[in-house]
Design a protein around this motif. Structure first.
Motif, PDB file in Angstrom:
ATOM      1  N   ALA A 150      -5.782  -7.328  -3.887  1.00 29.89           N
ATOM      2  CA  ALA A 150      -4.863  -7.393  -5.031  1.00 29.89           C
ATOM      3  C   ALA A 150      -5.359  -6.481  -6.146  1.00 29.89           C
ATOM      4  CB  ALA A 150      -4.725  -8.832  -5.518  1.00 29.89           C
ATOM      5  N   ASP A 151      -6.659  -6.516  -6.415  1.00 29.76           N
ATOM      6  CA  ASP A 151      -7.228  -5.653  -7.444  1.00 29.76           C
ATOM      7  C   ASP A 151      -7.051  -4.181  -7.060  1.00 29.76           C
ATOM      8  OD1 ASP A 151      -8.751  -5.273  -9.920  1.00 29.76           O
ATOM      9  OD2 ASP A 151     -10.354  -4.577  -8.588  1.00 29.76           O
ATOM     10  N   GLY A 152      -7.336  -3.851  -5.816  1.00 28.44           N
ATOM     11  CA  GLY A 152      -7.209  -2.474  -5.348  1.00 28.44           C
ATOM     12  C   GLY A 152      -5.784  -1.962  -5.367  1.00 28.44           C
ATOM     13  N   LEU A 153      -4.841  -2.856  -5.149  1.00 21.49           N
ATOM     14  CA  LEU A 153      -3.426  -2.490  -5.180  1.00 21.49           C
ATOM     15  C   LEU A 153      -2.843  -2.551  -6.584  1.00 21.49           C
ATOM     16  CD1 LEU A 153      -2.289  -4.450  -2.007  1.00 21.49           C
ATOM     17  CD2 LEU A 153      -2.242  -1.952  -2.262  1.00 21.49           C
ATOM     18  N   GLY A 154      -3.591  -3.140  -7.510  1.00 18.07           N
ATOM     19  CA  GLY A 154      -3.074  -3.298  -8.871  1.00 18.07           C
ATOM     20  C   GLY A 154      -1.932  -4.286  -8.931  1.00 18.07           C
ATOM     21  N   CYS A 155      -2.053  -5.368  -8.155  1.00 18.05           N
ATOM     22  CA  CYS A 155      -0.998  -6.381  -8.149  1.00 18.05           C
ATOM     23  C   CYS A 155      -1.619  -7.764  -8.293  1.00 18.05           C
ATOM     24  CB  CYS A 155      -0.176  -6.293  -6.856  1.00 18.05           C
ATOM     25  SG  CYS A 155      -1.043  -6.763  -5.341  1.00 18.05           S
ATOM     26  N   ARG A 156      -0.777  -8.763  -8.391  1.00 17.91           N
ATOM     27  CA  ARG A 156      -1.241 -10.143  -8.432  1.00 17.91           C
ATOM     28  C   ARG A 156      -1.466 -10.633  -7.007  1.00 17.91           C
ATOM     29  NH1 ARG A 156       3.558 -13.071 -10.937  1.00 17.91           N
ATOM     30  NH2 ARG A 156       4.495 -11.714  -9.427  1.00 17.91           N
ATOM     31  N   VAL A 157      -2.336 -11.588  -6.840  1.00 14.94           N
ATOM     32  CA  VAL A 157      -2.559 -12.196  -5.526  1.00 14.94           C
ATOM     33  C   VAL A 157      -1.231 -12.711  -4.980  1.00 14.94           C
ATOM     34  CG1 VAL A 157      -3.681 -14.105  -4.312  1.00 14.94           C
ATOM     35  CG2 VAL A 157      -4.982 -12.743  -5.960  1.00 14.94           C
ATOM     36  N   ARG A 212       0.835  -1.208   0.000  1.00  9.47           N
ATOM     37  CA  ARG A 212       0.000   0.000   0.000  1.00  9.47           C
ATOM     38  C   ARG A 212       0.866   1.254   0.000  1.00  9.47           C
ATOM     39  NH1 ARG A 212      -1.265   3.401   3.826  1.00  9.47           N
ATOM     40  NH2 ARG A 212      -0.727   2.040   5.573  1.00  9.47           N
ATOM     41  N   ILE A 213       1.858   1.277   0.866  1.00 13.18           N
ATOM     42  CA  ILE A 213       2.742   2.440   0.953  1.00 13.18           C
ATOM     43  C   ILE A 213       3.553   2.608  -0.320  1.00 13.18           C
ATOM     44  CG2 ILE A 213       4.754   3.363   2.175  1.00 13.18           C
ATOM     45  CD1 ILE A 213       3.472   2.234   4.767  1.00 13.18           C
ATOM     46  N   ALA A 214       4.023   1.508  -0.898  1.00 11.23           N
ATOM     47  CA  ALA A 214       4.792   1.573  -2.148  1.00 11.23           C
ATOM     48  C   ALA A 214       3.974   2.192  -3.280  1.00 11.23           C
ATOM     49  CB  ALA A 214       5.274   0.183  -2.545  1.00 11.23           C
ATOM     50  N   ARG A 215       2.650   2.061  -3.184  1.00  7.75           N
ATOM     51  CA  ARG A 215       1.768   2.629  -4.208  1.00  7.75           C
ATOM     52  C   ARG A 215       1.226   3.995  -3.792  1.00  7.75           C
ATOM     53  NH1 ARG A 215       2.492  -2.418  -4.777  1.00  7.75           N
ATOM     54  NH2 ARG A 215       2.037  -3.564  -6.675  1.00  7.75           N
ATOM     55  N   GLU A 229      -7.952   5.214   0.874  1.00  6.37           N
ATOM     56  CA  GLU A 229      -7.963   5.019  -0.577  1.00  6.37           C
ATOM     57  C   GLU A 229      -8.019   3.538  -0.935  1.00  6.37           C
ATOM     58  OE1 GLU A 229      -5.511   8.999  -2.021  1.00  6.37           O
ATOM     59  OE2 GLU A 229      -4.380   7.250  -1.292  1.00  6.37           O
ATOM     60  N   LEU A 230      -7.218   2.729  -0.254  1.00  5.76           N
ATOM     61  CA  LEU A 230      -7.238   1.290  -0.522  1.00  5.76           C
ATOM     62  C   LEU A 230      -8.605   0.706  -0.168  1.00  5.76           C
ATOM     63  CD1 LEU A 230      -5.978  -1.348  -1.394  1.00  5.76           C
ATOM     64  CD2 LEU A 230      -4.976  -1.550   0.912  1.00  5.76           C
ATOM     65  N   ALA A 231      -9.156   1.124   0.953  1.00  6.50           N
ATOM     66  CA  ALA A 231     -10.474   0.634   1.358  1.00  6.50           C
ATOM     67  C   ALA A 231     -11.515   0.946   0.284  1.00  6.50           C
ATOM     68  CB  ALA A 231     -10.881   1.253   2.697  1.00  6.50           C
ATOM     69  N   GLY A 232     -11.483   2.156  -0.241  1.00 11.14           N
ATOM     70  CA  GLY A 232     -12.423   2.537  -1.292  1.00 11.14           C
ATOM     71  C   GLY A 232     -12.268   1.695  -2.541  1.00 11.14           C
TER      72      GLY A 232
END
Length: 86
Positions: A59-66, A19-22, A28-31
């Motif tokens: 994963a979707d919210g962070l834009g990363c893979r599971v 989360r911090i890296a992004r 914002e992540l919760a939303g």
């Protein structure tokens, strides 16, 4: 600390790192994943453990893979985390 609690803390640390890296706030992540800030905070502190559905949403919210979220549980990664190595 129980095994489950340890796993929750390790997952939470990884979630916070991503989360911090992004450059995202907990709000914002919760939303992005249909949750709320207190729940994200509880996940990051290891107080709550994410369901599979929530892991997919995170994963979707962070834009990363599971895998990016759970790879810390691969044998070598987990052993390094428990011993304090990176």
């Amino acid at each position: 600390m129980t095994k489950t609690a340890t796993e929750g803390v390790i997952f939470g640390e990884r979630l916070r790192e991503l989360r911090i890296a992004r450059d995202l706030t907990q709000d914002e992540l919760a939303g992005r994943c249909g949750s709320n800030r207190p729940f994200i905070s509880n996940l990051e502190r290891g107080v709550k453990v994410a369901s599979l559905t929530m892991v997919l949403r995170l994963a979707d919210g962070l834009g990363c893979r599971v895998y990016d979220l759970v790879r810390v549980f691969d044998e070598g990664e987990l052993a390094n985390r428990r011993s304090g190595k990176s």
